[in-house]
Design a protein around this motif. Sequence first.
Motif, PDB file in Angstrom:
ATOM      1  N   ASN A 142       0.818  -1.209   0.000  1.00 28.06           N
ATOM      2  CA  ASN A 142       0.000   0.000   0.000  1.00 28.06           C
ATOM      3  C   ASN A 142       0.856   1.266   0.000  1.00 28.06           C
ATOM      4  OD1 ASN A 142      -2.456   1.301  -0.205  1.00 28.06           O
ATOM      5  ND2 ASN A 142      -2.818   1.367   2.004  1.00 28.06           N
ATOM      6  N   ILE A 143       1.975   1.191  -0.695  1.00 25.96           N
ATOM      7  CA  ILE A 143       2.815   2.368  -0.926  1.00 25.96           C
ATOM      8  C   ILE A 143       2.694   2.715  -2.403  1.00 25.96           C
ATOM      9  CG2 ILE A 143       5.152   3.310  -0.917  1.00 25.96           C
ATOM     10  CD1 ILE A 143       5.787   1.249   1.321  1.00 25.96           C
ATOM     11  N   ARG A 144       2.161   3.882  -2.677  1.00 26.66           N
ATOM     12  CA  ARG A 144       1.920   4.310  -4.060  1.00 26.66           C
ATOM     13  C   ARG A 144       3.102   5.144  -4.555  1.00 26.66           C
ATOM     14  NH1 ARG A 144      -1.700   7.799  -4.613  1.00 26.66           N
ATOM     15  NH2 ARG A 144      -1.930   8.443  -2.439  1.00 26.66           N
ATOM     16  N   VAL A 145       3.441   4.959  -5.828  1.00 25.18           N
ATOM     17  CA  VAL A 145       4.553   5.692  -6.431  1.00 25.18           C
ATOM     18  C   VAL A 145       4.088   6.260  -7.769  1.00 25.18           C
ATOM     19  CG1 VAL A 145       6.987   5.636  -7.058  1.00 25.18           C
ATOM     20  CG2 VAL A 145       6.096   3.968  -5.406  1.00 25.18           C
ATOM     21  N   ASN A 146       4.172   7.561  -7.905  1.00 26.48           N
ATOM     22  CA  ASN A 146       3.746   8.226  -9.139  1.00 26.48           C
ATOM     23  C   ASN A 146       4.784   9.252  -9.581  1.00 26.48           C
ATOM     24  OD1 ASN A 146       0.863   7.240  -9.651  1.00 26.48           O
ATOM     25  ND2 ASN A 146       0.752   7.843  -7.498  1.00 26.48           N
ATOM     26  N   ALA A 147       4.703   9.625 -10.840  1.00 28.20           N
ATOM     27  CA  ALA A 147       5.603  10.637 -11.390  1.00 28.20           C
ATOM     28  C   ALA A 147       4.800  11.809 -11.952  1.00 28.20           C
ATOM     29  CB  ALA A 147       6.480  10.043 -12.488  1.00 28.20           C
ATOM     30  N   ILE A 148       5.366  12.978 -11.821  1.00 31.46           N
ATOM     31  CA  ILE A 148       4.814  14.193 -12.430  1.00 31.46           C
ATOM     32  C   ILE A 148       5.761  14.631 -13.540  1.00 31.46           C
ATOM     33  CG2 ILE A 148       4.303  16.633 -12.066  1.00 31.46           C
ATOM     34  CD1 ILE A 148       2.273  15.017 -10.720  1.00 31.46           C
ATOM     35  N   LEU A 149       5.198  14.999 -14.692  1.00 30.56           N
ATOM     36  CA  LEU A 149       5.993  15.467 -15.820  1.00 30.56           C
ATOM     37  C   LEU A 149       5.663  16.943 -16.070  1.00 30.56           C
ATOM     38  CD1 LEU A 149       5.880  12.327 -16.111  1.00 30.56           C
ATOM     39  CD2 LEU A 149       6.000  12.670 -18.580  1.00 30.56           C
ATOM     40  N   PRO A 150       6.355  17.847 -15.385  1.00 35.65           N
ATOM     41  CA  PRO A 150       6.086  19.271 -15.611  1.00 35.65           C
ATOM     42  C   PRO A 150       6.564  19.713 -16.990  1.00 35.65           C
ATOM     43  CG  PRO A 150       7.262  18.895 -13.533  1.00 35.65           C
ATOM     44  CD  PRO A 150       7.363  17.642 -14.351  1.00 35.65           C
ATOM     45  N   GLY A 151       5.882  20.731 -17.498  1.00 39.87           N
ATOM     46  CA  GLY A 151       6.353  21.405 -18.694  1.00 39.87           C
ATOM     47  C   GLY A 151       7.238  22.563 -18.279  1.00 39.87           C
ATOM     48  N   TYR A 152       6.966  23.739 -18.812  1.00 41.25           N
ATOM     49  CA  TYR A 152       7.781  24.915 -18.493  1.00 41.25           C
ATOM     50  C   TYR A 152       7.101  25.736 -17.402  1.00 41.25           C
ATOM     51  CZ  TYR A 152      10.908  23.919 -22.345  1.00 41.25           C
ATOM     52  OH  TYR A 152      11.828  23.320 -23.163  1.00 41.25           O
ATOM     53  N   PHE A 153       7.804  25.878 -16.285  1.00 43.14           N
ATOM     54  CA  PHE A 153       7.301  26.615 -15.127  1.00 43.14           C
ATOM     55  C   PHE A 153       8.247  27.754 -14.783  1.00 43.14           C
ATOM     56  CE2 PHE A 153       4.772  22.887 -14.888  1.00 43.14           C
ATOM     57  CZ  PHE A 153       3.640  23.215 -14.150  1.00 43.14           C
ATOM     58  N   LYS A 154       7.738  28.735 -14.098  1.00 41.76           N
ATOM     59  CA  LYS A 154       8.535  29.889 -13.672  1.00 41.76           C
ATOM     60  C   LYS A 154       9.398  29.489 -12.478  1.00 41.76           C
ATOM     61  CE  LYS A 154       4.885  33.044 -15.182  1.00 41.76           C
ATOM     62  NZ  LYS A 154       3.844  34.036 -14.762  1.00 41.76           N
ATOM     63  N   THR A 155      10.541  28.879 -12.770  1.00 43.04           N
ATOM     64  CA  THR A 155      11.463  28.416 -11.741  1.00 43.04           C
ATOM     65  C   THR A 155      12.877  28.893 -12.077  1.00 43.04           C
ATOM     66  OG1 THR A 155      12.045  26.357 -12.855  1.00 43.04           O
ATOM     67  CG2 THR A 155      10.072  26.328 -11.455  1.00 43.04           C
ATOM     68  N   PRO A 156      13.787  28.857 -11.102  1.00 37.89           N
ATOM     69  CA  PRO A 156      15.181  29.248 -11.378  1.00 37.89           C
ATOM     70  C   PRO A 156      15.814  28.437 -12.500  1.00 37.89           C
ATOM     71  CG  PRO A 156      14.806  29.198  -9.016  1.00 37.89           C
ATOM     72  CD  PRO A 156      13.557  28.654  -9.655  1.00 37.89           C
ATOM     73  N   MET A 157      15.424  27.166 -12.645  1.00 36.19           N
ATOM     74  CA  MET A 157      15.995  26.334 -13.708  1.00 36.19           C
ATOM     75  C   MET A 157      15.613  26.876 -15.083  1.00 36.19           C
ATOM     76  SD  MET A 157      15.683  22.198 -14.271  1.00 36.19           S
ATOM     77  CE  MET A 157      16.478  21.849 -12.698  1.00 36.19           C
ATOM     78  N   VAL A 158      14.368  27.294 -15.239  1.00 36.54           N
ATOM     79  CA  VAL A 158      13.912  27.819 -16.523  1.00 36.54           C
ATOM     80  C   VAL A 158      14.439  29.235 -16.761  1.00 36.54           C
ATOM     81  CG1 VAL A 158      11.854  28.476 -17.846  1.00 36.54           C
ATOM     82  CG2 VAL A 158      11.887  26.325 -16.603  1.00 36.54           C
ATOM     83  N   ASP A 159      14.789  29.932 -15.687  1.00 32.86           N
ATOM     84  CA  ASP A 159      15.333  31.282 -15.824  1.00 32.86           C
ATOM     85  C   ASP A 159      16.608  31.308 -16.659  1.00 32.86           C
ATOM     86  OD1 ASP A 159      13.285  32.400 -14.383  1.00 32.86           O
ATOM     87  OD2 ASP A 159      14.396  32.492 -12.487  1.00 32.86           O
ATOM     88  N   THR A 160      17.296  30.164 -16.753  1.00 31.25           N
ATOM     89  CA  THR A 160      18.541  30.109 -17.512  1.00 31.25           C
ATOM     90  C   THR A 160      18.304  29.884 -19.002  1.00 31.25           C
ATOM     91  OG1 THR A 160      18.804  27.718 -17.194  1.00 31.25           O
ATOM     92  CG2 THR A 160      19.716  29.161 -15.489  1.00 31.25           C
ATOM     93  N   VAL A 161      17.056  29.592 -19.375  1.00 29.49           N
ATOM     94  CA  VAL A 161      16.730  29.339 -20.782  1.00 29.49           C
ATOM     95  C   VAL A 161      16.571  30.672 -21.518  1.00 29.49           C
ATOM     96  CG1 VAL A 161      15.063  28.288 -22.362  1.00 29.49           C
ATOM     97  CG2 VAL A 161      15.574  27.185 -20.167  1.00 29.49           C
ATOM     98  N   SER A 179      -2.173  12.590  -1.096  1.00 31.55           N
ATOM     99  CA  SER A 179      -3.339  12.420  -0.229  1.00 31.55           C
ATOM    100  C   SER A 179      -4.109  11.143  -0.555  1.00 31.55           C
ATOM    101  CB  SER A 179      -4.281  13.613  -0.379  1.00 31.55           C
ATOM    102  OG  SER A 179      -5.022  13.519  -1.596  1.00 31.55           O
ATOM    103  N   ASP A 180      -5.046  10.806   0.322  1.00 27.95           N
ATOM    104  CA  ASP A 180      -5.898   9.637   0.103  1.00 27.95           C
ATOM    105  C   ASP A 180      -6.920   9.869  -1.005  1.00 27.95           C
ATOM    106  OD1 ASP A 180      -4.565   8.263   2.059  1.00 27.95           O
ATOM    107  OD2 ASP A 180      -5.988   8.764   3.638  1.00 27.95           O
ATOM    108  N   LYS A 181      -7.041  11.092  -1.479  1.00 29.37           N
ATOM    109  CA  LYS A 181      -7.960  11.374  -2.584  1.00 29.37           C
ATOM    110  C   LYS A 181      -7.492  10.716  -3.878  1.00 29.37           C
ATOM    111  CE  LYS A 181      -9.910  15.690  -0.814  1.00 29.37           C
ATOM    112  NZ  LYS A 181     -11.300  15.179  -0.778  1.00 29.37           N
ATOM    113  N   SER A 182      -6.231  10.309  -3.913  1.00 23.94           N
ATOM    114  CA  SER A 182      -5.690   9.618  -5.095  1.00 23.94           C
ATOM    115  C   SER A 182      -5.368   8.167  -4.750  1.00 23.94           C
ATOM    116  CB  SER A 182      -4.418  10.326  -5.581  1.00 23.94           C
ATOM    117  OG  SER A 182      -3.428  10.329  -4.556  1.00 23.94           O
ATOM    118  N   SER A 183      -6.145   7.573  -3.862  1.00 23.56           N
ATOM    119  CA  SER A 183      -5.822   6.263  -3.282  1.00 23.56           C
ATOM    120  C   SER A 183      -5.755   5.109  -4.281  1.00 23.56           C
ATOM    121  CB  SER A 183      -6.833   5.923  -2.180  1.00 23.56           C
ATOM    122  OG  SER A 183      -8.153   5.937  -2.686  1.00 23.56           O
TER     123      SER A 183
END
Length: 255
Positions: free
Chosen positions: A187-206, A238-242
């Motif tokens: 009962n340990i869930r593992v998921n990934a998020i694939l962000p696009g382009y966000f206003k972050t320091p990493m993207v500031d270098t682009v 959260s448990d909303k994604s159980s």
Amino acid sequence: MVAGIVAGRLAVVTGAGSGIGRATCQVLSREGATVIAADKNYEAALETIKTHTVLSSQSNGLAGHSAVELDVSDSKSVQKLLEKVRKQYKAPATIVVNSAGITRDNWLTKMSEEDYDAVLNVNLKGSFLVMQAFARAMVIASLPGSIINISSIIGKHGNKGQTNYSASKAGVIAMTRSAAIELGKMNIRVNAILPGYFKTPMVDTVPEKVIQGVLKMVPLARMGDPLEVAEVITFLASDKSSFITGAAIDVNGGL
């Protein structure tokens, strides 16, 4: 006492000193979790705790938020974090967000072995080490949990000048799916998020010219705010994604 969808839970967030990691600490704390902000830059992690989190639920005997220095690519540093959590909170974290990441962009024909290794060590190996350490703790304690790994749209589609980065983020997706298969029965869930382009320091270098070119391909015609992806991360915590595990979720404005 703060109520919320992750109230009373203990969360570890890597890369918490800026960008998506910092925003995740903000939303998780708003929703009642106690947050451990981990970053190679301790001062940045401490700033996250001081100015970007709200008071957490004090249920389950949890103390307040804390900041810790962490090099995710170093197994000894990860174990030190695990022991700190055990000692300070007397309980394992049941939410883990792997948000630490770096870039070392260059053309394939010019990329150094050192730059390739550096990106893989942080983005892929680092996620593995943190996930492994805290999954073990959850299994030993017989507690359900949620692990969210931050990949990237680049891990799905690739990008010029980012052979190392795309390899690391594609690896995160595959690793997430395998871990979900292994840990599901606990009962340990593992998921990934694939962000696009966000206003972050990493993207500031682009370069701005590159950003404008990308935005032409985004149906929502803008970059995202880190808080927008942090909301999705918190939902997965959260448990909303159980009944969601092994998923790789795009958060990219339709790019």
